[in-house]
Motif scaffolding. Structure first.
Motif, short mmCIF file in Angstrom:
data_model
loop_
_atom_site.label_atom_id
_atom_site.label_comp_id
_atom_site.label_asym_id
_atom_site.label_seq_id
_atom_site.Cartn_x
_atom_site.Cartn_y
_atom_site.Cartn_z
N LEU A 284 0.57 -1.40 -0.45
CA LEU A 284 -0.24 0.11 0.44
C LEU A 284 0.78 1.36 0.47
O LEU A 284 1.76 1.16 1.04
CB LEU A 284 -0.96 -0.33 1.06
CG LEU A 284 -1.86 1.19 1.26
CD1 LEU A 284 -3.13 1.31 0.07
CD2 LEU A 284 -2.80 1.53 2.82
N ASP A 285 0.39 2.16 -0.97
CA ASP A 285 1.20 3.41 -0.78
C ASP A 285 0.65 4.07 -0.60
O ASP A 285 -0.47 3.98 -0.01
CB ASP A 285 1.86 4.30 -2.15
CG ASP A 285 0.46 3.98 -3.41
OD1 ASP A 285 -0.28 3.79 -3.11
OD2 ASP A 285 1.24 3.48 -4.62
N SER A 286 0.84 5.66 -0.65
CA SER A 286 0.51 6.64 0.15
C SER A 286 -0.65 7.21 -0.62
O SER A 286 -1.70 7.62 0.21
CB SER A 286 1.26 8.15 0.17
OG SER A 286 2.46 8.09 -0.91
N LEU A 287 -0.96 6.52 -1.97
CA LEU A 287 -2.25 7.09 -3.13
C LEU A 287 -3.43 6.68 -2.12
O LEU A 287 -4.47 6.32 -2.11
CB LEU A 287 -2.37 7.31 -4.27
CG LEU A 287 -0.34 8.35 -4.61
CD1 LEU A 287 -0.81 8.13 -5.93
CD2 LEU A 287 -1.62 9.90 -4.39
N GLY A 288 -2.74 4.83 -2.09
CA GLY A 288 -3.75 3.88 -1.75
C GLY A 288 -4.15 4.23 -0.12
O GLY A 288 -5.70 3.64 0.38
N LEU A 289 -3.23 4.77 1.07
CA LEU A 289 -3.57 5.06 2.15
C LEU A 289 -4.72 6.14 1.94
O LEU A 289 -5.61 6.72 2.64
CB LEU A 289 -2.17 5.33 3.21
CG LEU A 289 -2.87 5.45 4.63
CD1 LEU A 289 -3.61 4.65 5.16
CD2 LEU A 289 -1.81 6.12 5.40
N LEU A 290 -4.36 7.21 0.90
CA LEU A 290 -4.94 8.14 0.91
C LEU A 290 -7.02 8.22 0.37
O LEU A 290 -7.71 8.81 0.82
CB LEU A 290 -4.20 9.36 -0.11
CG LEU A 290 -5.25 10.85 0.10
CD1 LEU A 290 -5.52 11.48 1.13
CD2 LEU A 290 -4.41 11.46 -1.60
N GLY A 291 -6.93 7.20 0.09
CA GLY A 291 -7.76 6.41 -0.50
C GLY A 291 -8.92 6.10 0.15
O GLY A 291 -9.52 6.14 0.67
N ILE A 292 -7.86 5.34 1.56
CA ILE A 292 -8.77 4.79 2.07
C ILE A 292 -9.16 5.85 3.36
O ILE A 292 -10.66 5.89 3.71
CB ILE A 292 -7.51 3.99 3.58
CG1 ILE A 292 -7.60 2.49 2.20
CG2 ILE A 292 -8.10 3.38 4.52
CD1 ILE A 292 -6.23 1.57 2.64
N VAL A 293 -8.81 6.65 3.41
CA VAL A 293 -8.65 7.83 4.68
C VAL A 293 -9.86 8.75 3.46
O VAL A 293 -11.06 8.88 4.62
CB VAL A 293 -7.65 9.45 4.15
CG1 VAL A 293 -8.29 10.06 5.25
CG2 VAL A 293 -6.80 8.63 5.12
N GLY A 294 -9.87 8.54 2.43
CA GLY A 294 -11.64 9.57 1.82
C GLY A 294 -12.96 8.46 1.99
O GLY A 294 -13.80 9.11 1.88
N GLU A 295 -12.36 7.18 1.83
CA GLU A 295 -13.12 6.09 1.47
C GLU A 295 -14.20 6.46 3.35
O GLU A 295 -15.22 6.34 3.53
CB GLU A 295 -13.30 4.95 1.83
CG GLU A 295 -14.58 4.16 1.64
CD GLU A 295 -15.38 4.15 0.48
OE1 GLU A 295 -16.18 3.81 1.19
OE2 GLU A 295 -14.94 4.50 -0.40
N LEU A 296 -13.33 6.63 4.54
CA LEU A 296 -13.91 6.56 5.67
C LEU A 296 -14.51 8.08 6.06
O LEU A 296 -15.49 7.96 6.48
CB LEU A 296 -12.41 6.49 6.87
CG LEU A 296 -12.28 5.48 7.03
CD1 LEU A 296 -10.96 5.12 8.04
CD2 LEU A 296 -13.03 4.48 7.24
N GLU A 297 -14.05 9.18 5.57
CA GLU A 297 -14.44 10.17 5.69
C GLU A 297 -15.66 10.48 5.01
O GLU A 297 -16.72 11.56 5.16
CB GLU A 297 -13.75 11.38 4.58
CG GLU A 297 -12.31 11.17 5.74
CD GLU A 297 -11.79 12.90 5.04
OE1 GLU A 297 -11.12 13.49 5.78
OE2 GLU A 297 -11.90 12.65 3.78
N ASN A 298 -16.20 10.14 3.38
CA ASN A 298 -17.14 9.47 2.34
C ASN A 298 -18.25 9.07 3.95
O ASN A 298 -19.42 9.15 3.77
CB ASN A 298 -17.30 8.69 1.38
CG ASN A 298 -16.25 10.06 0.34
OD1 ASN A 298 -16.08 11.55 0.80
ND2 ASN A 298 -15.97 9.45 -0.77
#
Length: 92
Positions: free
Chosen positions: A40-54
């Motif tokens: 998992l790279d930083s963009l993948g982790l950012l995607g996880i954060v975004g999903e949780l926020e949504n």
């Protein structure tokens, strides 16, 4: 988010947001390993954060996308969530 984020949920988010299949048991056994070790790279982790926020309609902690390990991520998100859930609101 009313309950704490679990390793099972994190594994599911890694799959849905970053396309990585990781066994939740492996995350549990290696929770101090870096996200990079799981692929998992930083963009993948950012995607996880975004999903949780949504999902939960509120921002995640500002440092969530900088966490290096699953344990760090869960600790930060769950500690912040616990604090957010216990802060009283004022009524008008």
């Amino acid at each position: 988010m009313t309950a704490q984020l679990t390793l099972d949920e994190l594994a599911a988010l890694m799959k849905s947001a970053a396309g990585l299949t990781v066994d939740p048991k492996e995350l549990a056994n290696r929770s101090e390993s870096t996200f990079a070790e799981f692929g998992l790279d930083s963009l993948g982790l950012l995607g996880i954060v975004g999903e949780l926020e949504n999902r939960h309609g509120r921002p995640m902690p500002t440092d969530a996308e900088r966490c290096k390990t699953p344990r760090d991520f869960l600790d930060l998100v769950n500690t912040t969530q616990k604090h957010t859930d216990t802060v009283p609101t004022t009524g008008a």
